[in-house]
Design a protein around this motif. Sequence first.
Motif, PDB file in Angstrom:
ATOM      1  N   VAL A 131      80.949  53.860 -38.214  1.00  0.00           N
ATOM      2  CA  VAL A 131      79.608  53.966 -38.809  1.00  0.00           C
ATOM      3  C   VAL A 131      78.537  53.670 -37.766  1.00  0.00           C
ATOM      4  O   VAL A 131      77.596  54.454 -37.588  1.00  0.00           O
ATOM      5  CB  VAL A 131      79.461  52.997 -40.005  1.00  0.00           C
ATOM      6  N   ILE A 132      78.680  52.556 -37.045  1.00  0.00           N
ATOM      7  CA  ILE A 132      77.594  52.173 -36.131  1.00  0.00           C
ATOM      8  C   ILE A 132      77.602  53.022 -34.860  1.00  0.00           C
ATOM      9  O   ILE A 132      76.556  53.261 -34.276  1.00  0.00           O
ATOM     10  CB  ILE A 132      77.576  50.654 -35.821  1.00  0.00           C
ATOM     11  N   THR A 179      87.545  48.938 -43.243  1.00  0.00           N
ATOM     12  CA  THR A 179      88.168  48.316 -42.069  1.00  0.00           C
ATOM     13  C   THR A 179      87.147  48.164 -40.934  1.00  0.00           C
ATOM     14  O   THR A 179      86.102  48.824 -40.942  1.00  0.00           O
ATOM     15  CB  THR A 179      89.322  49.185 -41.549  1.00  0.00           C
ATOM     16  N   GLU A 180      87.501  47.306 -39.979  1.00  0.00           N
ATOM     17  CA  GLU A 180      86.606  47.157 -38.824  1.00  0.00           C
ATOM     18  C   GLU A 180      86.472  48.481 -38.068  1.00  0.00           C
ATOM     19  O   GLU A 180      85.410  48.790 -37.530  1.00  0.00           O
ATOM     20  CB  GLU A 180      87.114  46.039 -37.890  1.00  0.00           C
ATOM     21  N   ALA A 181      87.560  49.274 -38.050  1.00  0.00           N
ATOM     22  CA  ALA A 181      87.503  50.575 -37.368  1.00  0.00           C
ATOM     23  C   ALA A 181      86.504  51.507 -38.056  1.00  0.00           C
ATOM     24  O   ALA A 181      85.752  52.230 -37.391  1.00  0.00           O
ATOM     25  CB  ALA A 181      88.889  51.226 -37.347  1.00  0.00           C
ATOM     26  N   GLN A 182      86.494  51.492 -39.403  1.00  0.00           N
ATOM     27  CA  GLN A 182      85.527  52.329 -40.126  1.00  0.00           C
ATOM     28  C   GLN A 182      84.103  51.862 -39.870  1.00  0.00           C
ATOM     29  O   GLN A 182      83.189  52.667 -39.677  1.00  0.00           O
ATOM     30  CB  GLN A 182      85.822  52.293 -41.635  1.00  0.00           C
ATOM     31  N   TYR A 183      83.934  50.519 -39.885  1.00  0.00           N
ATOM     32  CA  TYR A 183      82.608  49.962 -39.597  1.00  0.00           C
ATOM     33  C   TYR A 183      82.137  50.401 -38.211  1.00  0.00           C
ATOM     34  O   TYR A 183      80.984  50.812 -38.023  1.00  0.00           O
ATOM     35  CB  TYR A 183      82.653  48.434 -39.683  1.00  0.00           C
ATOM     36  N   LEU A 200      79.006  58.286 -43.637  1.00  0.00           N
ATOM     37  CA  LEU A 200      80.152  57.363 -43.627  1.00  0.00           C
ATOM     38  C   LEU A 200      79.716  55.980 -44.110  1.00  0.00           C
ATOM     39  O   LEU A 200      80.456  55.298 -44.834  1.00  0.00           O
ATOM     40  CB  LEU A 200      80.740  57.285 -42.217  1.00  0.00           C
ATOM     41  N   GLN A 201      78.517  55.576 -43.742  1.00  0.00           N
ATOM     42  CA  GLN A 201      77.998  54.285 -44.210  1.00  0.00           C
ATOM     43  C   GLN A 201      77.851  54.279 -45.728  1.00  0.00           C
ATOM     44  O   GLN A 201      78.171  53.290 -46.394  1.00  0.00           O
ATOM     45  CB  GLN A 201      76.650  53.992 -43.552  1.00  0.00           C
ATOM     46  N   SER A 260      72.229  64.320 -33.159  1.00  0.00           N
ATOM     47  CA  SER A 260      71.630  64.416 -34.496  1.00  0.00           C
ATOM     48  C   SER A 260      72.693  64.630 -35.562  1.00  0.00           C
ATOM     49  O   SER A 260      72.637  64.026 -36.640  1.00  0.00           O
ATOM     50  CB  SER A 260      70.615  65.561 -34.533  1.00  0.00           C
ATOM     51  N   ALA A 261      73.661  65.487 -35.272  1.00  0.00           N
ATOM     52  CA  ALA A 261      74.745  65.718 -36.232  1.00  0.00           C
ATOM     53  C   ALA A 261      75.575  64.447 -36.400  1.00  0.00           C
ATOM     54  O   ALA A 261      75.959  64.079 -37.516  1.00  0.00           O
ATOM     55  CB  ALA A 261      75.619  66.888 -35.769  1.00  0.00           C
ATOM     56  N   THR A 262      75.836  63.754 -35.287  1.00  0.00           N
ATOM     57  CA  THR A 262      76.646  62.534 -35.335  1.00  0.00           C
ATOM     58  C   THR A 262      75.946  61.421 -36.106  1.00  0.00           C
ATOM     59  O   THR A 262      76.585  60.660 -36.836  1.00  0.00           O
ATOM     60  CB  THR A 262      76.978  62.075 -33.901  1.00  0.00           C
TER      61      THR A 262
END
Lengths: 301, 301
Positions: free
Chosen positions: B143-144, B136-140, B125-126, B116-118
């Motif tokens: 997010v997911i 960046t792809e790493a940030q994306y 972050l999104q 839940s926290a994650t």
Amino acid sequence: MQSPVALIPQLAAHIVAAGGKRLRPLLTLAAAKLAGYRDGQRHVALAACVEFIHTATLLHDDVVDESALRRGQASANALFGNKPSVLVGDFLFARAFQVMVEDGSLDVLRILAEASATIAEGEVLQLITQNDTSTTEAQYLAVIEGKTAALFAAATEVGAIVADCGPARQAALRSYGHNLGVAFQLIDDALDYSAAQEALGKTVGDDFREGKITLPVLLAFQRGDAAERAFWRRTLEERAQAEDDLPRAIALMQKHAAFADTVGRARHYGQVALDALEAFPDGAERRALAGIVEFCISRAR
Amino acid sequence: MQSPVALIPQLAAHIVAAGGKRLRPLLTLAAAKLAGYRDGQRHVALAACVEFIHTATLLHDDVVDESALRRGQASANALFGNKPSVLVGDFLFARAFQVMVEDGSLDVLRILAEASATIAEGEVLQLITQNDTSTTEAQYLAVIEGKTAALFAAATEVGAIVADCGPARQAALRSYGHNLGVAFQLIDDALDYSAAQEALGKTVGDDFREGKITLPVLLAFQRGDAAERAFWRRTLEERAQAEDDLPRAIALMQKHAAFADTVGRARHYGQVALDALEAFPDGAERRALAGIVEFCISRAR
């Protein structure tokens, strides 16, 4: 509050740094001590859980109420937007449960999960009664028992759990917290129409502008004549408010002793809270918790 | 979902009745069976907890995204307003923890509190990456992993916990869920630009209109020339969109194989998920969970 997503600690720090009385975590700490907890640090972590749940509800409340101010400063939603306020509320709520899991008591988890559900129920009930002058005193009481007293009761009961003080004293501390919470909210609702509110650094009339049906309104409405009831319906149900309506609302409350009688109701619950403390021997901790009752009620002076 | 405050079950019933794949609770049920859970009903209650947490996040997401539609019907916020949607989300979240406390496993509580926290971290972050084409792809991926894979991983790990199947198989089921979740969200993000989406009863281009930076966008942006990057900046960062911008965005994605390569990335995670299942002997349950991977990826066809 830590997270690699920097906006989370930033937003959480804003609302924590804005102050507040820290009354609920203080209740957990004091209740644990009164119940005989001496050596550990569990009460500190669990007091933080209580404050996290409270902070999460404040973040969500301010979004729901579209509030621009919280504790005399810009609210988190005003400063960061509604979206992060909702999500950081969710985060703090989840974190509270993570800390409880680390503590390891299923009783504590049960008490605070139940309180969390009850808070949400109270808030929804408040939404339903908002702008409805036919709200009864019983419905109003259900709202404040949910939105406020449930967490006060849980805060003190958790103190009893860490001290393992037995069912009778646990119930006494829960009763103290519950009744203190009702008294606290009654005073809060009276203060919203009181000059004493300004001395506390808050604006007067927020509830009036939002059309919240609190006890001072209920009493003035019930005791009012037809013209007065029409005034309350126009201002609170139709939300058609002119500049001099708030002074008139306050004058009607004074005419019908609605303010004084709300404080009187608070004194009743405060007295029940004090009597619950009789389950414990006199001493510094009991006097401290008794003092909180006096503090809460004296805010209305 | 029961509550004396009638609006709560009404609103919750609306979103539950609107359908959905019930993929996450299904994962808990199937994982429990694959891990050898045979006689009890704990997996059913805990699968409901998983779906409650998911539903709470949907209610809050729709408020945060100002969505008018959910699962092809009017969203709860569109129908009941933002306020009850936020509060009923809180209620369902609290109820999930109450049901977990009743189940009594601190491991389950730990896994779902952490998830839940994650989720909240991933959603924040999104928000931060939204409208930012320099994501960046790493940030994306972060997010997911947060907003989607965390609950998939928790859903399957909870199945392992009730079956008490040991740390190696528990880790395998968690890995299966996590990688399936990443694949699922990649496909979801590809579908948002695909005609196949309309066949599923959803509108195309929601992410584009909101300026969400998903992998199809990232790939088309990174592989694009200066004029194309200016297009993405105008439409997603400045959110200045004209009527033919969505078709142009889709054409640019096709030009750069952004759609096909997003599905390719999803296949990679799907394969990792399938390999994690090798910790279990072949059989009907393993084939069912393998089939879910195929189902998720085949949605993009």
